[in-house]
Design a protein around this motif. Structure first.
Motif, short mmCIF file in Angstrom:
data_model
loop_
_atom_site.label_atom_id
_atom_site.label_comp_id
_atom_site.label_asym_id
_atom_site.label_seq_id
_atom_site.Cartn_x
_atom_site.Cartn_y
_atom_site.Cartn_z
N LYS A 121 -10.21 -2.23 9.75
CA LYS A 121 -9.30 -1.67 8.75
C LYS A 121 -10.03 -0.71 7.81
N ARG A 125 -8.84 3.15 7.55
CA ARG A 125 -8.41 3.71 6.26
C ARG A 125 -9.13 5.03 5.97
N ARG A 147 0.54 -3.55 9.04
CA ARG A 147 -0.18 -3.56 7.75
C ARG A 147 0.38 -4.67 6.87
N TYR A 150 0.12 -2.36 1.73
CA TYR A 150 -0.06 -0.91 1.64
C TYR A 150 0.79 -0.37 0.49
N GLN A 173 -9.27 4.55 -1.38
CA GLN A 173 -9.08 4.67 0.06
C GLN A 173 -9.89 3.66 0.87
N PHE A 177 -4.45 0.96 2.15
CA PHE A 177 -3.74 2.03 2.85
C PHE A 177 -2.72 2.66 1.90
N TYR A 179 0.43 5.66 1.72
CA TYR A 179 1.33 6.48 2.53
C TYR A 179 2.28 7.25 1.61
N ARG A 232 -3.83 -4.26 -5.18
CA ARG A 232 -4.43 -4.03 -3.86
C ARG A 232 -4.91 -5.31 -3.19
#
Length: 430
Positions: A121, A125, A147, A150, A173, A177, A179, A232
């Motif tokens: 992972k 990433r 995932r 994220y 980062q 993840f 998006y 996170r």
């Protein structure tokens, strides 16, 4: 019948050996020529030493990492830093194993758990841009399936929130993840009333970032950074030596259910019940405690004992202030703890009425070092008393000889002087 069984077992054995050998060949053996090409493409590299026990334990994991990433653009290799010291010097390797992800001029060091899943992972990433765009609903469905955690920004790639989101994603980062997509792509899974919108997905739930209104750019930057840093992590992660330092960066109180695993990483039923009970507190009262407490569980009693400077019973509960390094331990016995008692304990911590221990003063550090030394010696003695006696007996013997050599000549010289003086006196009398 017996022969068929033997043939079947032999076939399975041959397949397993072949698979391991194939996986091992995915790892590229690199030399000092790597310095000429390390900026070309993307590299995941393990810096190791043949004599390092931790490196030997990582070898099968590293082979599986290479096998898993073989279909990607990431090349997986390793460097023997005892042979190619220029590589170790260039990348400032100070310990083994050191795991690095290299992408052009960028260099990222890995500090997490040394498992295939976490290392893969980490590499995935970093292999892409800080924020990856989702353009198809099918892609979003795949991400939701693959995932477990994220961040998702829904809206156009412009405006203050997008700029700060992209900058924050660039910082985090290596750890999460990130998006970006549009309402028509994610609407089926995450209905958006107004854009831009920002979510975090974990445990099949999503939580909104709601503090973007009426904030200037500087305050929005600070608020979003803190939000991402706090969100996170899963709601109730397993805490290890690999991620505890990252958890300390949240500046929250770390609430840990301390249990013990066997060699198969299994938790006994009574400890599992205690762990689930602690987890139920944060899941039932997330809005109340999430901003101030990060919950988790740990199966490494030695690490917790080092923090507490005492041997905690199993199971038990400890709360660590990640800002001051103080810790709190409930006065109630572990078997008397229930969700209500834990909530009262957490309220005492919030209003600073709970007793606190430890800290970061030099006196506490000395005490912690002494406790760790005693614990290490006790473990060595229980594991192999003869070897422990040899390891510590020989230096003690050499030290005794040195002291004897330093002190005894003076005594002998003094005795010789006395004998000479006595001899001279006898001669005068004669």
């Amino acid at each position: 019948m017996v022969s068929l069984v033997k043939i079947a077992f032999f076939a399975i054995y041959v397949f397993s050996v072949t698979f391991v050998e194939m996986a091992a060949t995915r790892v590229l053996e690199l030399s000092d020529r790597f310095l000429d090409i390390h900026k070309e493409g993307q590299w995941l590299v393990m810096m190791y030493a043949p004599w390092c026990a931790h490196c030997k334990r990582l070898e099968p994991v590293w082979a599986h990492v290479a096998q898993h990433l073989h279909a990607t653009s990431i090349r997986v290799g390793r460097v023997d830093c005892t042979r190619f010291t220029n590589v170790a010097h260039t990348f400032k390797v100070r310990g083994f194993p050191t795991i690095l992800f290299l992408k052009g001029d960028q260099e990222f060091a890995y500090h997490g758990d040394r498992t295939r899943e976490e290392i893969v992972k980490f590499a995935l990433r970093l292999s892409g841009p800080p924020v990856q765009e989702i353009t198809k609903t099918q892609s979003f469905e795949t991400i939701k399936r693959d995932r477990d955690l994220y961040f998702l920004y829904v809206g156009e790639r412009s405006g203050p929130l997008w700029d700060i989101y992209h900058k924050t994603a660039d910082v985090f980062q290596p750890h999460a993840f990130f998006y970006q997509s549009h309402p028509n792509v994610v609407n089926k899974h995450a209905p958006v009333e107004k854009t831009p919108a920002l979510f975090v997905y974990k445990e099949n739930l999503h939580y909104n970032f709601t503090d973007q209104q009426n904030l200037d750019s500087e305050k929005l930057n600070e608020t979003l950074y803190k939000w991402v840093n706090a969100e996170r992590f899963p709601t109730f992660p397993k805490v290890t030596r690999g991620n505890i330092n990252q958890l300390f960066l949240t500046n929250k109180n770390l609430v840990l259910a301390v249990v013990e695993e066997n060699q198969l990483e299994e938790v006994s039923p009574d400890m599992l019940q205690f762990k689930d009970m602690v987890e139920s507190v944060i899941k039932a009262k997330r809005e109340k405690y999430h901003d101030h407490f990060q919950f988790g569980w740990i199966a490494n009693p030695e690490l917790v004992n080092s923090i507490a400077m005492m041997v905690l019973p199993l199971p038990s509960l400890i709360v660590i202030n990640t800002t001051t390094s103080h810790h709190h331990i409930p006065e109630d016995e572990p078997e008397k703890l229930n969700p209500h008692v834990i909530e009262l304990f957490l309220e005492q911590i919030r209003n600073e009425s709970a007793p606190r221990y430890g800290g970061n003063s030099w006196l506490v550090r000395i005490g912690r070092s002494w406790f760790e030394l005693k614990t290490t010696l006790a473990a060595m003695w229980l594991g192999n008393p003869i070897l422990t006696m040899v390891l510590f007996g020989l230096p003690a013997g050499f030290l005794s000889l040195i002291c004897y050599g330093i002190c005894c000549p003076d005594i002998l010289d003094a005795d010789d002087d006395e004998e000479e003086q006595q001899g001279g006196t006898h001669m005068k009398k004669d």
